[in-house]
Write an enzyme that holds these catalytic residues in place. Structure first.
Site, mmCIF file in Angstrom:
data_model
loop_
_atom_site.group_PDB
_atom_site.id
_atom_site.type_symbol
_atom_site.label_atom_id
_atom_site.label_comp_id
_atom_site.label_asym_id
_atom_site.label_seq_id
_atom_site.Cartn_x
_atom_site.Cartn_y
_atom_site.Cartn_z
ATOM 1 N N HIS A 97 -3.003 -1.075 4.465
ATOM 2 C CA HIS A 97 -3.899 -0.719 5.556
ATOM 3 C C HIS A 97 -5.334 -0.623 5.038
ATOM 4 O O HIS A 97 -5.587 0.009 4.001
ATOM 5 C CB HIS A 97 -3.472 0.601 6.185
ATOM 6 C CG HIS A 97 -2.190 0.500 6.955
ATOM 7 N ND1 HIS A 97 -1.224 1.484 6.942
ATOM 8 C CD2 HIS A 97 -1.718 -0.480 7.767
ATOM 9 C CE1 HIS A 97 -0.213 1.109 7.722
ATOM 10 N NE2 HIS A 97 -0.494 -0.080 8.223
ATOM 11 N N GLU A 153 -7.113 2.607 4.096
ATOM 12 C CA GLU A 153 -6.420 3.353 3.043
ATOM 13 C C GLU A 153 -6.753 2.757 1.673
ATOM 14 O O GLU A 153 -5.957 2.788 0.742
ATOM 15 C CB GLU A 153 -4.915 3.350 3.321
ATOM 16 C CG GLU A 153 -4.578 4.028 4.654
ATOM 17 C CD GLU A 153 -3.115 3.929 5.072
ATOM 18 O OE1 GLU A 153 -2.294 3.459 4.263
ATOM 19 O OE2 GLU A 153 -2.807 4.315 6.217
ATOM 20 N N HIS A 178 0.365 4.559 0.540
ATOM 21 C CA HIS A 178 -0.457 4.675 1.740
ATOM 22 C C HIS A 178 -1.187 6.016 1.693
ATOM 23 O O HIS A 178 -1.052 6.780 0.744
ATOM 24 C CB HIS A 178 0.419 4.593 2.996
ATOM 25 C CG HIS A 178 1.011 3.247 3.259
ATOM 26 N ND1 HIS A 178 0.578 2.422 4.273
ATOM 27 C CD2 HIS A 178 2.015 2.570 2.636
ATOM 28 C CE1 HIS A 178 1.278 1.308 4.268
ATOM 29 N NE2 HIS A 178 2.159 1.367 3.277
ATOM 30 N N GLU A 207 2.717 8.714 0.882
ATOM 31 C CA GLU A 207 1.472 9.009 1.601
ATOM 32 C C GLU A 207 0.601 9.922 0.721
ATOM 33 O O GLU A 207 0.829 11.122 0.617
ATOM 34 C CB GLU A 207 1.770 9.686 2.937
ATOM 35 C CG GLU A 207 2.624 8.853 3.879
ATOM 36 C CD GLU A 207 1.844 7.741 4.571
ATOM 37 O OE1 GLU A 207 0.605 7.660 4.365
ATOM 38 O OE2 GLU A 207 2.468 6.956 5.310
#
Length: 365
Positions: free
Chosen positions: A129, A132, A276, A335
């Site tokens: 992404h 990110e 991420h 994450e």
């Protein structure tokens, strides 16, 4: 040997100064050399030119210590900065293998670095992404620390024998899956104006692309995989290309997603880790298709990082979802950090400190 230009110079004059055929200069460098080369450009040249370049006002030798300090820097990476650092890395550490696993929509290379020659095959990736992008920065810092320990002959790092890890493990490392998107977030509209009108329209005519998550065509690359893709397609709010969350018109339409799919199919990884942001959570289950050993691995990640292991989430069509479902092997979405994307770069130290154990455990477990 690495040299740095002290001033701008034409390729012809540089070739004459080095007493080196310009074709050999081309062959020694992955960058395209033509016309005038700018000052401060670093080039790799054959070692037999050493006596020529010493004490020169045109070029200077760049020592290993300088390159190492430049590599181990806490900095944001766009695709250009990443490419420059990769070139330095493979000169400093010849045991690193570099290849291109695919190209973005705008033709930018998607690099894979391979370290180690062991039977256990581990894949890690970042910046699926665009907003990110800090994942690439953290990953490159991990990588430098690891290869520096290997290159220096160190025996232990983070409590584990790095030489044994190298012998037992082959690491596939793709630090930037979405180079077009990352460049859009960090640098604004691309010079290629093919997509300019569409990008502005998708972004409500704003030139601030800091919140952009998708690739350059407005497709969310982590909603592109053929595992319950139709569920995500039906329930996602954007029904046309958008800055985030649109899964496309079909699975695997985007070259970046296809590149990672082909890489998995070709290299038969034993596990994958996709980095991420944000939330300090580790997603590891998918419809109970994950193997038994996946839990032991995630508990080690959890212990080392303080991140929360989450087995089940209501999400489909992701890279990790597809890997776990189709290959029945461990896959993890990690994450990094806390807050609102894009995470501010001043979180780097905290993210690095908490997450580096996951990197090493991903290799030794």
């Amino acid at each position: 040997m690495i040299i740095r230009l002290n001033k701008s110079i034409s390729l012809t004059d540089l070739s004459t100064h080095l007493q080196l055929d310009s074709q050999l200069l081309h062959e020694s460098n992955d960058v395209e050399l033509r016309g005038e080369i700018e000052a401060n450009t670093q080039l790799n040249i054959p070692v037999n030119c050493l006596s020529i370049v010493e004490n020169s006002d045109i070029v200077e030798l760049v020592g290993d210590d300088i390159i190492k300090s430049e590599l181990k820097m806490k900095k944001p990476y766009d695709s250009n900065e990443l490419e420059k650092d990769i070139e330095k890395l493979i000169v400093m550490y010849p045991f690193i293998k570099k290849d291109i696993v695919g190209y973005s929509v705008l033709g930018k290379p998607i690099y894979q670095l391979t370290i180690g020659n062991g039977p256990k095959k581990i894949h890690m990736n970042g910046s699926f992404h665009a907003n990110e992008w800090i994942t690439t920065s953290v990953m490159m810092y991990w990588l430098h620390e690891y290869v520096d320990a290997l290159g220096n002959g160190s025996t232990r790092i983070n409590g584990h024998d790095v030489q044994s890890i190298y012998k037992d493990t082959t690491l596939s490392f793709v630090p930037m899956v979405n180079p077009d998107g990352v460049d859009l977030v960090l640098n604004g509209l691309p010079h290629d104006n093919t997509y300019e009108a569409g990008l502005l329209q998708m972004n409500d005519l704003s030139i601030d692309f800091s919140q952009w998550k998708a690739n350059i065509r407005g497709i969310d690359l982590n909603n592109q995989y053929p595992v319950n893709w139709d569920i995500e397609k039906a329930r996602k709010i954007p029904k046309t290309p958008a800055p985030r969350d649109y899964p496309g018109d079909a699975p695997l339409t985007e070259p970046e997603a296809i590149a990672l799919s082909n890489l998995v199919k070709k290299q038969h990884f034993d596990r994958v880790l996709a980095f991420h942001t944000q939330g300090e959570e580790i997603y590891w289950g998918y419809l109970r298709k994950e193997p038994e050993e996946a839990e032991a691995i995630v508990r080690e990640f959890e212990r080392l990082s303080g991140y929360k292991a989450v087995r089940d989430i209501d999400s489909h069509a992701g890279f990790r979802d597809w890997f776990v479902h189709d290959y029945r092997k461990p896959g993890y979405t990690i994450e990094l950090g806390n807050g609102v994307n894009p995470l501010p770069f001043d979180q780097f130290d905290e993210i690095y400190k908490k997450s580096k154990g996951i990197f090493y455990a991903g290799l030794y477990m």
